[in-house]
Write an enzyme that holds these catalytic residues in place. Structure first.
Site, PDB file in Angstrom:
ATOM      1  CG  MET A   1      -1.944  -1.150   1.180  1.00 24.53           C
ATOM      2  SD  MET A   1      -2.948  -1.195  -0.317  1.00 24.53           S
ATOM      3  CE  MET A   1      -3.976   0.226  -0.043  1.00 24.53           C
ATOM      4  CD  GLU A   2       3.144   3.806   3.584  1.00 27.45           C
ATOM      5  OE1 GLU A   2       3.762   4.727   3.007  1.00 27.45           O
ATOM      6  OE2 GLU A   2       2.276   4.013   4.438  1.00 27.45           O
TER       7      GLU A   2
END
Length: 95
Positions: A82-83
Site C-alpha cells: 500500500m505504501e
C-alpha cells in the site's frame, strides 16, 4: 520495557523476528520480474527501476509506449504494498 528516550510500555510477550525472506512459492523464476522489498538495497534497486520507467515514458514516441512504461503491478496488499502504491501515485501526480 524501557526505551532509550525514557519511555516505557508494558507487554505480556515480546517477539523479535529478524531476517525475513521473500517466498516465490517454488517459482524462483518470478524473482527477475517480482523483486523482493525486504532490504535497503532491494528498495534502492526498485526505486531505480521505477524512476527509469518514468524517464522512459517521458521520452516515449507515443502515448501507447508511455502507458506501457507506466504500467506497474504490485503484488501484496499489505502495508508495504500500500505504501508503494501511494508513493507511485504521488510521483505520477507530480509529473
Amino acid at each position: 520495557m524501557n526505551l532509550r528516550d525514557g519511555g516505557t510500555f508494558d507487554y505480556d510477550s515480546l517477539i523479535v523476528a529478524t531476517g525475513s525472506q521473500t517466498s516465490y512459492y517454488g517459482n524462483d523464476s518470478w524473482r527477475e520480474w517480482a523483486p523482493s522489498l525486504k532490504t535497503v538495497e532491494e528498495a534502492t534497486a526498485i526505486r531505480h527501476k521505477i524512476f527509469y520507467a518514468f524517464e522512459r515514458a517521458e521520452r516515449a514516441g507515443s502515448e501507447e509506449e508511455a502507458r506501457a512504461w507506466l504500467t506497474f503491478v504490485i503484488v501484496g496488499a499489505g502495508a508495504t504494498g500500500m505504501e508503494l502504491a501511494g508513493a507511485l501515485a504521488e510521483i505520477a501526480m507530480k509529473l
